[in-house]
Design a protein around this motif. Structure first.
Motif, PDB file in Angstrom:
ATOM      1  N   TRP A 131       0.841  -1.206   0.000  1.00  0.00           N
ATOM      2  CA  TRP A 131       0.000   0.000   0.000  1.00  0.00           C
ATOM      3  C   TRP A 131       0.873   1.252   0.000  1.00  0.00           C
ATOM      4  N   SER A 147     -10.173   4.350  -5.120  1.00  0.00           N
ATOM      5  CA  SER A 147     -10.905   3.516  -6.053  1.00  0.00           C
ATOM      6  C   SER A 147     -10.567   3.915  -7.500  1.00  0.00           C
ATOM      7  N   PHE A 190      -9.459  -0.058  -7.080  1.00  0.00           N
ATOM      8  CA  PHE A 190      -8.397  -0.853  -6.459  1.00  0.00           C
ATOM      9  C   PHE A 190      -7.057  -0.135  -6.344  1.00  0.00           C
ATOM     10  N   GLN A 239     -10.366  -0.701   9.699  1.00  0.00           N
ATOM     11  CA  GLN A 239     -10.189  -0.270  11.077  1.00  0.00           C
ATOM     12  C   GLN A 239      -9.217   0.899  11.162  1.00  0.00           C
ATOM     13  N   GLY A 242     -16.498  -4.840  14.149  1.00  0.00           N
ATOM     14  CA  GLY A 242     -15.186  -4.220  14.328  1.00  0.00           C
ATOM     15  C   GLY A 242     -15.269  -2.760  14.744  1.00  0.00           C
ATOM     16  N   GLY A 243     -16.281  -2.055  14.235  1.00  0.00           N
ATOM     17  CA  GLY A 243     -16.456  -0.641  14.572  1.00  0.00           C
ATOM     18  C   GLY A 243     -16.794  -0.440  16.035  1.00  0.00           C
ATOM     19  N   ASN A 261     -13.503  -0.947  18.295  1.00  0.00           N
ATOM     20  CA  ASN A 261     -12.683   0.246  18.347  1.00  0.00           C
ATOM     21  C   ASN A 261     -12.942   1.071  19.587  1.00  0.00           C
ATOM     22  N   ALA A 283     -16.142   2.299  -3.903  1.00  0.00           N
ATOM     23  CA  ALA A 283     -15.558   1.018  -3.506  1.00  0.00           C
ATOM     24  C   ALA A 283     -16.526   0.106  -2.744  1.00  0.00           C
ATOM     25  N   TRP A 284     -17.200   0.628  -1.719  1.00  0.00           N
ATOM     26  CA  TRP A 284     -17.997  -0.274  -0.866  1.00  0.00           C
ATOM     27  C   TRP A 284     -19.194  -0.865  -1.596  1.00  0.00           C
ATOM     28  N   ARG A 334     -13.794  -7.989   9.533  1.00  0.00           N
ATOM     29  CA  ARG A 334     -13.387  -6.588   9.633  1.00  0.00           C
ATOM     30  C   ARG A 334     -12.721  -6.318  10.973  1.00  0.00           C
ATOM     31  N   TYR A 335     -11.913  -7.290  11.427  1.00  0.00           N
ATOM     32  CA  TYR A 335     -11.290  -7.126  12.734  1.00  0.00           C
ATOM     33  C   TYR A 335      -9.786  -6.921  12.644  1.00  0.00           C
ATOM     34  N   GLU A 354      -6.279  -5.763   9.693  1.00  0.00           N
ATOM     35  CA  GLU A 354      -5.894  -5.247   8.381  1.00  0.00           C
ATOM     36  C   GLU A 354      -4.988  -6.243   7.675  1.00  0.00           C
ATOM     37  N   PRO A 355      -5.190  -6.513   6.395  1.00  0.00           N
ATOM     38  CA  PRO A 355      -6.244  -5.949   5.562  1.00  0.00           C
ATOM     39  C   PRO A 355      -7.585  -6.588   5.890  1.00  0.00           C
ATOM     40  N   SER A 356      -8.652  -5.790   5.972  1.00  0.00           N
ATOM     41  CA  SER A 356      -9.955  -6.350   6.281  1.00  0.00           C
ATOM     42  C   SER A 356     -10.502  -7.048   5.038  1.00  0.00           C
ATOM     43  N   SER A 363     -13.280  -6.639   3.833  1.00  0.00           N
ATOM     44  CA  SER A 363     -13.992  -5.641   3.030  1.00  0.00           C
ATOM     45  C   SER A 363     -13.039  -4.927   2.075  1.00  0.00           C
ATOM     46  N   VAL A 364     -11.901  -4.485   2.614  1.00  0.00           N
ATOM     47  CA  VAL A 364     -10.914  -3.806   1.767  1.00  0.00           C
ATOM     48  C   VAL A 364     -10.537  -4.715   0.600  1.00  0.00           C
ATOM     49  N   GLN A 394     -13.576  -5.498  -1.941  1.00  0.00           N
ATOM     50  CA  GLN A 394     -13.953  -4.310  -2.721  1.00  0.00           C
ATOM     51  C   GLN A 394     -12.973  -4.072  -3.868  1.00  0.00           C
ATOM     52  N   GLY A 395     -11.689  -4.104  -3.551  1.00  0.00           N
ATOM     53  CA  GLY A 395     -10.679  -3.879  -4.582  1.00  0.00           C
ATOM     54  C   GLY A 395     -10.641  -5.010  -5.597  1.00  0.00           C
ATOM     55  N   ALA A 418      -3.064 -12.814   7.224  1.00  0.00           N
ATOM     56  CA  ALA A 418      -2.220 -11.904   8.002  1.00  0.00           C
ATOM     57  C   ALA A 418      -2.707 -11.800   9.444  1.00  0.00           C
TER      58      ALA A 418
END
Lengths: 306, 413
Positions: free
Chosen positions: A69, A247, A249, A271, B88-89, B92, B184-185, B369-370, B372-374, B376-377, B380-381, B406
């Motif tokens: 990244w 976006s 990706f 997060q 996950g939110g 936090n 993205a989402w 989503r707990y 990184e990388p989640s 979702s991330v 989406q990509g 990871a």
């Protein structure tokens, strides 16, 4: 040795210096120093945990997925810097020269070129987002209208065109700034020098390369340095036009977005991690400070004192 | 003179110290600016029933809400009661110890809540509950009834029927699906709104049991089908189409279907009050395959562990967990309340509530989503890449599994 006694003049000077010094210390030095400090701790939400030394720096630079990244965002910043150097500063110089030569309509164009700079970034971003709209955007509709429909693209949705599209919007928005700075530099060139040149040659090219360009060096120093800082702090346009994730990706991801996402999280995807975010901020800060310093001293050296 | 001053001072400080005991002023934070009017009404109801407690409703921008909230809580100026996110939110905010633990002793109504709702507002590490869950959201297909009727289309029961329905709309000059994936989402929404039934409950159970990962053919096969439908039936240039434009395409009647969350229903009605909406769960391969929607919980109401008015806060939470509130919440905000026993006036909501009975959790949000990388991330990509033709479903399965390894232990080999 003259002593600064706490009477009269000394008191007066102290009273003038202390408030701004305190202001700078509180609102500039303190935040920077604390961001440095944050980077050395482990965080859970906004709760500070243990001192972890350089681990956060190690993570963002060498541990996957952060490593790729970071590299990807940095690479995009470099592209942005060089592209804007040509599109914004290069075009700015040409525009400034045209305005300086007082071509027909120069008064109107002087205003027209600078006008977009006055617009809010939000407005520019939304405007260009509409221009690039795949279905209703003026870009695609125009292309289809003149029989070039095969060129119509989902501009902001493809990895090959997204970053370029945003760079064009940025150049359109800010080209007036280098233009203005260059123009001011050109107007400072003494007319005796220009008269002397006219005795020697009629060539515009010689005039630009031998006289104008060297003499606007101070202006170039300013716009190059500011462009460098701006390109590596770039945030608003990619945020609005590409979104927090860069976006599609990661093709519009830049260090600013990446830092924000890492430090403050992203509601719809990830997060937050304050330690890693601070480490990134520190790295970005140090990188910009060092390179901007080098650029400035190097460019200063080639400036000519009249 | 001096003694008088002292007397006045003493009297004043007595008033200041005693004041909180008379009236308990609660602050209540939310990211739902658009629901302010409704919440003011709910609060009025509560205040009438509980004289002496006043609640002040304050809202903050949704995208930065968690940052603002955790900053305030860390600085000791947080609200008494607050909306918090789920999964996950929530962790936090909750992991830093800012939230008051809730039990059936302090909020008895919680005993009847559905287990997934409770899980969404609990921390994984200590298993304790920190918020009263308020709403569930469902990822499904929303369609324009008038357009379906005009083209003689019924709710599809199989994947092939779904494609046939889309083809009919396309032939009639209507965009079949309004969705775009530049935001993205939206890629995640499209993937699980359209693909949950194709992936199936067996895949979900195997994934959770650690017997399968994302390279599983049930998962990658679904991604392939989704990409094929998108290429054929999404708007021209949908990879460059952002979320607000996609919403407009649907609510203006230019498109027949929208893959999205149940939260879209209210938005579409606001954008176009005349639109007649229907919902269905995207089907599986055959009519026998269970039709599954993607279900998740939005957030909850929590109390500040360090709040000055904890007793009143818990009282207010009890109200927010009551069926009376849930009913009012469902009726005015058109959301699926998580409170058991709530009925829905709105037939669409009633239908969504029925569809929820056959669901799998909205996968990435609920479980990945707990760290990184989640998930979702990644999804989406990767889906953006797939839609742009720059990757394959199998490569996505590989990327998700190795990426999540990871931090997701079951994937670490």
């Amino acid at each position: 040795m003259p002593q600064l006694r706490m009477t009269g003049r000394g008191l007066w000077i102290t009273a003038l210096i202390v408030p701004p010094l305190a202001f700078v210390a509180l609102f500039i030095v303190y935040p920077i120093v604390s961001a440095f400090a944050y980077a050395f701790f482990d965080w859970q939400g906004l709760k500070r945990l243990d001192f972890v030394g350089l681990e956060n720096f190690h993570t963002v630079l060498f541990v996957e997925p952060y490593r790729s990244w970071t590299i990807n965002a940095f690479k995009n910043n470099v592209i942005v810097f060089f592209a804007l150097m040509v599109l914004q500063n290069g075009l700015g110089f040409i525009l400034a020269y045209a305005l300086w030569r007082e071509l027909p309509g120069a008064r109107f164009h002087r205003i027209a070129v600078f006008l977009p700079v006055v617009l809010s970034t939000i407005i520019v971003a939304y405007l260009f987002k509409l221009f690039y709209h795949p279905l209703f955007g003026v870009v695609n509709i125009t292309l289809k209208g003149i029989g070039l429909g095969w060129l119509a693209q989902p501009w902001l949705g493809q990895s090959g065109t997204a970053l370029g599209s945003i760079i064009v919007a940025q150049a359109w928005h800010m080209v007036g700034f280098p233009t203005l700075v260059f123009l001011a530099g050109m107007q400072r060139i003494p007319s005796e020098i220009l008269d002397a040149v006219r005795m020697e040659t009629e060539s515009e090219w010689v005039k630009i390369t031998k006289i104008v360009w060297p003499l606007v060096a101070p202006s170039a120093t300013i716009v190059f340095t500011l462009l460098f800082v701006g390109a590596f702090n770039w945030f608003e346009l990619p945020y609005i036009m590409g979104g927090l994730d860069g976006s599609p990706f990661g093709s519009t991801d830049v260090l600013g977005l990446y830092f924000y996402r890492t430090a403050f999280g992203n509601v719809s995807a990830g997060q937050q991690d304050f330690g890693l975010g601070s480490a990134l901020a520190v790295i970005i800060f140090i990188f910009i400070a060092i390179v901007a310093g080098v650029i400035t001293t190097r460019l200063r050296a080639r400036e000519i004192q009249l | 003179m001096k003694t008088n001053l002292i007397r006045i001072g003493a009297a004043l400080s007595a008033v200041l110290v005693a004041a909180p005991a008379f009236a308990q002023d609660l602050t209540f934070w939310s990211w739902r600016q658009e629901d302010r009017a409704a919440y003011e009404t709910f609060i009025d109801t509560f205040e009438t029933a509980n004289p002496g407690i006043t609640v002040k409703f304050e809202t903050f921008e949704a995208a930065n809400y968690n940052t603002i909230l955790s900053t305030a809580l860390a600085g000791g100026v947080g609200p008494d009661v607050m909306m918090v996110r789920a999964y996950g939110g929530l962790e936090n905010v909750a992991s830093a110890g800012y939230l008051e633990e809730l039990t059936t002793a302090s909020v008895p109504a919680l005993a009847d809540f559905a287990a997934p709702a409770i899980a969404a507002e609990s921390m994984r590490s200590d298993g304790k509950l920190y918020a009263v869950p308020f709403a569930s959201q469902t990822q499904l297909v929303i369609y324009n009834k008038a357009l379906f009727d005009a083209n003689g289309i019924a709710e599809p029961q199989t994947w092939d029927e779904l494609k046939a329905a889309a083809q009919k709309l396309k032939d009639a000059g209507v965009i079949p699906f309004a969705n775009g994936t530049a935001t993205a989402w939206q890629n995640e929404t499209v993937t699980f709104g359209l693909g949950s039934s194709l992936m199936g409950k067996d895949f979900y159970d195997a994934l959770m049991a650690g017997e399968a990962d994302f390279t599983d053919a049930r998962f990658t096969g679904a991604l392939g089908e989704i990409a094929a439908v998108a290429a054929e039936y999404f708007p021209d240039g949908f990879i460059g189409l952002d979320y607000p434009s996609a919403q407009q395409l649907f609510s203006s009647g230019m498109a027949g279907m929208f893959i999205g969350g149940s939260y879209e229903l209210a938005t579409f009605k606001t954008q176009n009050p005349d639109i007649e909406l229907g919902v269905f769960a995207a089907p599986g391969k055959t009519a026998e395959d269970a039709k599954l929607v993607g279900l998740y919980f939005d957030g909850g109401y929590a109390a500040n562990a360090a709040g000055a008015n904890k007793e009143a806060s818990v009282k207010f939470l009890n109200y927010l967990a009551s069926q009376e509130f849930g009913q009012a919440f469902a009726n005015t905000l058109n959301n699926i309340s998580t409170i058991p026993g709530v009925t829905f006036d709105n037939p669409l909501l009633a239908e969504v509530n029925d569809l929820n009975k056959s669901s799998i959790p909205y996968l990435m949000l609920a479980h990945f989503r707990y760290g990184e990388p989640s998930g979702s991330v990644l999804i989406q990509g990767e889906m953006q890449k797939l839609f742009a033709g720059e990757t394959t479903p199998e490569a996505i399965g590989e990327a998700l599994t190795t990426g999540l390894a990871a931090w997701y232990e079951p994937f670490q080999k």
